[in-house]
Write an enzyme that holds these catalytic residues in place. Structure first.
Site, PDB file in Angstrom:
ATOM      1  N   GLY A   1      24.578  -7.443  29.685  1.00  0.00           N
ATOM      2  CA  GLY A   1      25.905  -8.049  29.447  1.00  0.00           C
ATOM      3  C   GLY A   1      25.824  -8.749  28.138  1.00  0.00           C
ATOM      4  O   GLY A   1      25.180  -8.482  27.263  1.00  0.00           O
ATOM      5  N   SER A   2      26.689  -9.657  28.076  1.00  0.00           N
ATOM      6  CA  SER A   2      27.022 -10.463  26.742  1.00  0.00           C
ATOM      7  C   SER A   2      25.976 -11.372  26.416  1.00  0.00           C
ATOM      8  O   SER A   2      25.235 -11.948  27.440  1.00  0.00           O
ATOM      9  CB  SER A   2      28.336 -11.043  26.931  1.00  0.00           C
ATOM     10  OG  SER A   2      28.344 -12.178  27.725  1.00  0.00           O
TER      11      SER A   2
ATOM     12  N   CYS B   1      25.332  -0.247  24.375  1.00  0.00           N
ATOM     13  CA  CYS B   1      24.497  -1.260  23.701  1.00  0.00           C
ATOM     14  C   CYS B   1      23.565  -1.035  22.708  1.00  0.00           C
ATOM     15  O   CYS B   1      22.872  -1.697  22.085  1.00  0.00           O
ATOM     16  CB  CYS B   1      23.409  -1.922  24.682  1.00  0.00           C
ATOM     17  SG  CYS B   1      22.909  -1.019  26.070  1.00  0.00           S
TER      18      CYS B   1
ATOM     19  N   GLU C   1      19.466  -8.186  28.992  1.00  0.00           N
ATOM     20  CA  GLU C   1      19.695  -7.388  27.795  1.00  0.00           C
ATOM     21  C   GLU C   1      21.067  -7.887  27.412  1.00  0.00           C
ATOM     22  O   GLU C   1      22.092  -7.681  28.150  1.00  0.00           O
ATOM     23  CB  GLU C   1      19.525  -5.755  28.284  1.00  0.00           C
ATOM     24  CG  GLU C   1      19.486  -4.889  26.986  1.00  0.00           C
ATOM     25  CD  GLU C   1      20.327  -3.640  27.406  1.00  0.00           C
ATOM     26  OE1 GLU C   1      20.013  -3.168  28.509  1.00  0.00           O
ATOM     27  OE2 GLU C   1      21.344  -3.261  26.907  1.00  0.00           O
TER      28      GLU C   1
ATOM     29  N   GLY D   1      26.924 -14.591  28.414  1.00  0.00           N
ATOM     30  CA  GLY D   1      26.505 -14.783  29.803  1.00  0.00           C
ATOM     31  C   GLY D   1      24.936 -14.669  30.071  1.00  0.00           C
ATOM     32  O   GLY D   1      24.573 -15.484  31.036  1.00  0.00           O
ATOM     33  N   GLY D   2      24.326 -13.837  29.107  1.00  0.00           N
ATOM     34  CA  GLY D   2      22.953 -13.941  29.535  1.00  0.00           C
ATOM     35  C   GLY D   2      22.327 -15.021  29.263  1.00  0.00           C
ATOM     36  O   GLY D   2      21.351 -15.598  29.982  1.00  0.00           O
TER      37      GLY D   2
ATOM     38  N   LYS E   1      24.980  -9.200  42.193  1.00  0.00           N
ATOM     39  CA  LYS E   1      26.162  -9.841  41.819  1.00  0.00           C
ATOM     40  C   LYS E   1      27.039  -8.897  41.244  1.00  0.00           C
ATOM     41  O   LYS E   1      26.793  -8.255  39.866  1.00  0.00           O
ATOM     42  CB  LYS E   1      25.870 -10.951  40.810  1.00  0.00           C
ATOM     43  CG  LYS E   1      26.961 -11.839  40.561  1.00  0.00           C
ATOM     44  CD  LYS E   1      27.945 -11.401  39.328  1.00  0.00           C
ATOM     45  CE  LYS E   1      28.895 -12.143  38.923  1.00  0.00           C
ATOM     46  NZ  LYS E   1      29.957 -11.450  38.046  1.00  0.00           N
TER      47      LYS E   1
ATOM     48  N   GLU F   1      27.023  -8.865  16.861  1.00  0.00           N
ATOM     49  CA  GLU F   1      27.684  -7.636  17.261  1.00  0.00           C
ATOM     50  C   GLU F   1      29.104  -7.748  17.489  1.00  0.00           C
ATOM     51  O   GLU F   1      29.716  -8.725  17.761  1.00  0.00           O
ATOM     52  CB  GLU F   1      26.937  -7.321  18.583  1.00  0.00           C
ATOM     53  CG  GLU F   1      27.459  -6.284  19.470  1.00  0.00           C
ATOM     54  CD  GLU F   1      26.548  -6.000  20.833  1.00  0.00           C
ATOM     55  OE1 GLU F   1      26.254  -7.091  21.360  1.00  0.00           O
ATOM     56  OE2 GLU F   1      26.533  -4.943  21.408  1.00  0.00           O
TER      57      GLU F   1
END
Lengths: 530, 530
Positions: free
Chosen positions: A240-241, A301, A264, A244-245, A184, A394
């Site tokens: 990603g965020s 990250c 992650e 989103g994850g 994606k 974060e």
């Protein structure tokens, strides 16, 4: 080497949808000209069907043939030359040197997995031979090895347009495992993803891989969930965020057939600087920390977002050195307007918190129409940190918060409440007798423990763990970097009493692949006596 | 050796609740006298808190000390002698010989994990040494090994009161991994679970393990969910029904911090008998199949529930042999009234299906007030099987359905639609050229492929895979039997640039544990040159 804006569905280009978008150049805040077509439900279904069909054909290929495919991807990426670097620069705002280095890391990763396949022992072959005379029952012959799970969806990251994107670590490890991949594409660098995907397709054709072994789709969030919930998809890699994850994780585990998701997501990567270390080498640590916090505009990250120190006189000197270094740091362009806005919101949230003090900021010469971030260092007393969970969330960007603790026990108490992390770092000198206890606490919290250094910089090697307990990842049993990343996309299969001609090569008596195997409890490359 | 009916919370007994239940003897349909106390929310919280506290202390123990604990559990179980077997008989209806064998398997499993710990290489130590002169950046020293995840909840199975219960494979592998365990006792054999748990506690005390390393609770379904959703629990092992397993899985993955669930739930364990095999050895296969279907009253998770054959003349002879064998089988007591009722419902559902024919049944001398099952063999045409997903659902008990196919291609088409399985078996003779293609299909469906035998009988060894794609388990990347089961309860941790004295023993240069490690890409027991 033209960017078409179309979806890459196996060996075909497709743009049957009507929803399009453009990429933006974060350094100039201008839109890039190409229109990218979001995949329709039909296009997504076609890509998945092609991947499912390709699965069997891809696994008829030998490990050596798959390795040639991975090497060819690396070669095709390099063959794109400067044009690829330039496109990535215009979509990410990252400098040429950084992107050239990242491209090298990406092609090295592909070649590392190619070497792993050629060597072959990664399948963890295990053979227990029969004992036909055993009483009361004969012992059967049992042989186990790792086999690929099936088609995998990969979500690339905005902050690594090469190394964690179309042909990044997730794709390389899934293809190495024997799984067809559907990427994606990331909407902040869709053109870079298309170019890299063209390289993958070119490599697939040159090395006779089946149509469908690789696809790349543009989708919005709904399209992404559609992709993940397609029954033929068997695993997901994501960087990603947290938001989103978790959306992808929740969709995947609540499917009729739940599937593993290796997302992650977020980490604040705590750094504990014990008093002896501050006294002995405070200046070097302060300067190193300033460099680590601001490296890549804090968009790693593994960026160190929380620092734990004892609040004493030497720490005040340390803070002065850190402040001086941060204040010299120029504003720098972030990856996208959205990321920059999130950073500014995170900084504002900390500034508005009454318990938090701004220790120092970078130079404030940022131009308003660019997407530039100014670094920030905050301090907060330990008691306030413990009382307010929002202080350990974060802030993606060049900011860090120093938690000032009364003593080392107060540091330990603060560490007990932090969430799972990708990394945790400790600085200690000979007199810091608490270091072992601190390491014991950190071990439960992180995938990688760093001694005396900084968490930024993720070495690609066998022993790397780039993972960690939730919410650093959704699956703390895994790493997304290094050769062990391949283990995310396989499952064990045992063969009981199989005749030699029906066994996979890795499990045959004569060990035709010359791999290391566990035979009746002993690791050996020898043939099995029959 | 008294059954108290209380919860075992670390080294304490506790019965503060008011909800009690009794176990039943399935052979006599009478209740056993003891009252068992369901744990209150407070008792559950105490057990989890004790486990969380014990985690650090347990991991201060060396591998050799943990191994002594596992061995001691085996010894304490044996020391209970016949009384334990008798209690298990009265709660399960299983015969003494079977339970004696199962006890032996259970103590062997414990000792196997003790040996694994003493040998030590299971931690997968991997060391990449530093390259301080590397350009453009120095390579750090990185060392990785497996570390325990934290407290684990184990749900035992009704059908194995020893081997998959209080001190069964899940508990043994979790304790070996370094994880404290809380067992949720099975309500059909709570007294057996209590006795075995007493053995575990006695072993823990004798080997100086921390209070809380093991607990056992009685709970209803709500209590079970409470246990699984407690934030301090880090993984779950489960063996049981699909409904029960999915309830636990859904609760665990939808927690604020999702955790892994290893639920072994259901399988129909397809057996494919290709035409050449029927012609060459049909009689032996038919008799073997009848024995496998009715073994242990069909109450094995590896019971063969679906048979695929080509509908030709030799198959008719095969079916006659199978029928004759089944008809000679006496009714036998199932594990509980509930299981027997479910079996009868499953049989009734098949009988009511117009596409299904009863080929044969066992003798019908079952006494109504007992919980006895009569074996059944059904046949169904392939086209009806493909059209009706209910025909591939598990019927737990001594029943099997033969899917009659026009040809081998029809067998392959039928296999494509079946769900994930623990096992898949193929019988083939030299002329069965389709066998390789059938094996390729089965590989995607099952954790263990059996050639020319029957799926019942799960060897406990290194190479065993007792697992498989969903819904056989909720995590097809794992096995619940064999040494590899330990890997379910660990996660990798990397140590970067650590000084020798702060490294775990498994990662120190001088290899004090004498384990096999991957050092700079080479597997060796040698020390690391520094």
């Amino acid at each position: 080497m033209t960017i078409t804006g179309k979806n890459i569905i196996g060996f075909d280009l497709s743009a049957t949808g009507t929803v399009t978008f453009q990429a933006a150049n974060p350094a100039t805040s201008t839109l890039l000209p190409e229109q990218f077509y979001n995949a329709t439900a039909g296009e997504t279904a076609t890509a998945v069907a092609k991947a499912a069909n390709a699965f069997a054909a891809y696994n008829q290929k030998t490990a050596v043939e798959k390795a040639a495919f991975l090497d060819a991807i690396a070669d095709e990426i390099m063959a794109m030359g400067d044009a690829l670097i330039e496109r990535a620069m215009s979509e990410s705002g990252l400098p040429a040197a950084r992107l050239t280095g990242e491209r090298g890391r990406t092609t090295s990763q592909l070649k590392m997995f190619a070497r792993l396949l050629r060597e072959g022992s990664w399948v963890n072959a295990c053979i227990d031979t029969a004992l036909p005379e055993r009483q009361p029952l004969p012992k059967p012959d049992l042989r186990r090895m790792m086999e690929p799970v099936g088609p995998v969806v990969v979500f690339g990251a905005s902050n690594f347009p090469f190394a964690y994107s179309a042909a990044g670590g997730d794709t390389a490890s899934a293809l190495a495992a024997g799984c067809p991949v559907i990427v994606k594409a990331h909407p902040s660098h869709p053109g870079t993803d298309e170019l890299v995907s063209q390289a993958v397709i070119s490599a697939a054709k040159k090395t006779n891989m089946p149509d469908g072994v690789y696809s790349m789709l543009h989708c919005d969030n709904n399209g992404a969930i559609e992709l993940v919930t397609n029954a033929a998809i068997k695993a997901v890699g994501f960087t990603g965020s947290r938001k989103g994850g978790m959306a992808i994780f929740n969709a995947a585990v609540n499917r009729p057939e739940p599937i593993p998701v290796y997302a992650e997501m977020s980490a604040v990567n705590p750094v504990i600087i014990l008093p002896g270390a501050v006294a002995e080498k405070g200046e070097a640590i302060a300067n190193g920390l300033a460099a680590s916090v601001t490296l890549g505009v804090g968009q790693f990250c593994t960026n160190p977002g929380l620092i734990f120190m004892v609040d004493d006189a030497v720490t005040q000197t340390f803070l002065k050195t850190l402040s001086d270094a941060i204040e010299k740091t120029m504003p720098a362009t972030m990856l996208s307007k959205g990321i920059c806005a999130n950073y500014e919101n995170g900084v504002a949230r900390l500034k508005d918190n009454k318990a938090v003090t701004v220790l120092s900021t970078g130079t404030t010469a940022a131009t308003a129409d660019k997407t530039e971030a100014i670094p920030y260092v905050f301090t907060v007393p330990q008691k306030d940190f413990i009382a307010d969970a929002s202080l350990s969330a974060e802030v993606f960007g060049p900011a860090t918060t120093i938690v000032l603790c009364a003593d080392v026990d107060a540091i330990k108490d603060a560490l007990k409440i932090i969430e799972g992390q990708l990394t945790a770092t400790v600085h200690a000198a000979a007199g810091d007798t608490a270091v072992a206890a601190v390491v014991d606490l950190l071990r439960e919290k992180a995938g990688r423990l760093v001694f005396g250094g900084f968490p930024t910089g993720v070495e690609v090697c066998d022993a790397m763990v780039h993972g960690g307990p939730f919410p650093a990842t959704t699956d703390g049993r895994s790493t997304s970097v290094g050769t062990a990343a391949i283990q995310r996309f396989v499952r064990p299969v045992a063969y009981q009493n199989f005749p030699q001609h029906l066994l996979p090569a890795a499990l045959k008596d004569n060990n035709p692949l010359h791999i290391l195997r566990q035979v009746n409890g002993v690791w050996t490359k020898n043939t099995v006596a029959s």
